[in-house]
Design a protein around this motif. Structure first.
Motif, PDB file in Angstrom:
ATOM      1  N   GLU A  11       5.331   2.752   3.643  1.00 46.11           N
ATOM      2  CA  GLU A  11       4.322   3.779   3.649  1.00 46.11           C
ATOM      3  C   GLU A  11       5.195   5.049   3.666  1.00 46.11           C
ATOM      4  O   GLU A  11       4.253   6.317   3.080  1.00 46.11           O
ATOM      5  CB  GLU A  11       3.635   4.112   4.828  1.00 46.11           C
ATOM      6  CG  GLU A  11       2.480   4.566   5.214  1.00 46.11           C
ATOM      7  CD  GLU A  11       1.017   5.185   3.518  1.00 46.11           C
ATOM      8  OE1 GLU A  11       0.776   6.219   3.929  1.00 46.11           O
ATOM      9  OE2 GLU A  11       0.612   3.927   3.452  1.00 46.11           O
ATOM     10  N   SER A  13       8.238   5.303   2.823  1.00 54.23           N
ATOM     11  CA  SER A  13       8.557   5.371   1.268  1.00 54.23           C
ATOM     12  C   SER A  13       7.657   6.700   0.239  1.00 54.23           C
ATOM     13  O   SER A  13       8.288   7.431  -0.216  1.00 54.23           O
ATOM     14  CB  SER A  13       8.790   4.233   0.607  1.00 54.23           C
ATOM     15  OG  SER A  13      10.311   3.588   1.384  1.00 54.23           O
ATOM     16  N   ARG A  14       6.570   5.859  -0.044  1.00 58.63           N
ATOM     17  CA  ARG A  14       5.214   6.703  -0.244  1.00 58.63           C
ATOM     18  C   ARG A  14       5.388   8.353  -0.297  1.00 58.63           C
ATOM     19  O   ARG A  14       5.182   9.215  -1.025  1.00 58.63           O
ATOM     20  CB  ARG A  14       4.267   5.619  -0.468  1.00 58.63           C
ATOM     21  CG  ARG A  14       4.194   4.769  -0.880  1.00 58.63           C
ATOM     22  CD  ARG A  14       2.955   4.426  -1.616  1.00 58.63           C
ATOM     23  NE  ARG A  14       2.209   3.519  -0.211  1.00 58.63           N
ATOM     24  CZ  ARG A  14       2.144   2.407   0.228  1.00 58.63           C
ATOM     25  NH1 ARG A  14       2.718   1.657  -0.173  1.00 58.63           N
ATOM     26  NH2 ARG A  14       1.392   2.125   1.623  1.00 58.63           N
TER      27      ARG A  14
END
Length: 298
Positions: A11, A13-14
């Motif tokens: 999450e 990283s997104r």
């Protein structure tokens, strides 16, 4: 506890990736707004030349254009087979009502080829003179040759909108790698003994390049120009999506409206142009190689 940590990492990283993308998109939009008009003005002379050349081809009687093309084919090949094929092919194109689109396509291809030669040959020469330059440019060429053709349209359209010049830029970027690579290769393949002999006779770097290396490398450079022309023709249909006139427009229209015959005929016209350009450039390369080797001419 471990499972929650594992779900938080993707999450995060997104979110980071989204933030990076938004930052880059915003930076490019700001760049295009600030410098877009200046870049467009820089390419105005090229646009005027392209429009003038296209108007010249369209205004010239069709029989005179065919005669000039046949003459060029004869000078390149010193054979009547290729000029005959030129006359038959272009007469058929005119008879089938594709003359104007063909002339528009030829003007785009010839201008893109001239730009690619003017930019690519000096880069290839620089690569042949410096291993460091070659190491820097080669990865860029690898990226340019593996990037999907449609991707080239995105930054160009965002920067300059739609029209002839964005199409020319996209076609040149897509088609220029072969002439760069083969110019570099051709010069590097020149026999070192010949260069040493020229140096011994007092030739400077400029004389060695223009009187020895480039003439000896010309067949290889012509092969690169040939590949550049083929790639430019392959890009014509894609460039028609951003307003480039020519044979690509009817092909695109045939795809969207399922006009089989329209797409087939215009596609065959593109193939004819590609074959003729290929034969003319190959014939010239072979003749130049024979001349350098002292071979006989037909």
């Amino acid at each position: 506890m471990a499972d929650s940590w594992l779900t938080e990492v993707p999450e995060m990283s997104r979110r980071d990736l989204l933030a990076i993308r938004q930052t880059l998109d915003g930076a490019y939009r700001n760049f295009s707004r600030e410098y877009g008009e200046g870049i467009e003005a820089f390419f105005d002379p090229l646009l005027h030349f392209l429009v003038w050349f296209e108007d010249l081809l369209l205004a010239t009687p069709w029989w005179l254009v065919i005669a000039v093309l046949a003459g060029i084919a004869y000078l390149a090949s010193r054979s009547w087979k290729l000029p005959t094929a030129v006359v038959v092919s272009f007469t058929l194109i005119a008879y089938l009502g594709m003359w104007e689109d063909t002339m528009s396509t030829m003007s785009i291809i010839l201008v893109c080829t001239l730009v690619a030669i003017g930019v690519g040959v000096p880069i290839g020469i620089a690569m042949s003179k410096s291993n460091r330059t070659q190491a820097m440019v080669t990865p860029l060429l690898d990226i340019m040759q593996t990037m999907p053709a449609f991707v080239y349209l995105i930054p160009v359209v965002m920067l300059l909108g739609i029209g002839k010049i964005p199409g020319v830029i996209a076609v040149v970027i897509y088609a220029i790698p072969p002439v760069i690579r083969l110019t570099n290769l051709g010069i590097r393949l020149v026999d070192k003994d010949v260069l040493e002999a020229a140096t011994a006779y007092g030739a400077n770097g400029f004389q060695r390049l223009f009187q020895i290396q480039l003439p000896l490398a010309m067949p290889t450079i012509m092969a690169g120009i040939n590949q550049t022309i083929m790639m430019a023709l392959a890009m014509v249909v894609i460039a028609s999506m951003i307003g480039v006139s020519g044979l690509g427009q009817p092909v695109l229209k045939s795809i969207t409206n399922q006009y089989f015959t329209l797409g087939l005929l215009n596609g065959l016209a593109i193939v004819v142009i590609a074959i003729i350009f290929d034969r003319v450039s190959q014939s010239y390369a072979k003749r130049s190689q024979q001349h350098l080797k002292g071979g006989d001419h037909d």
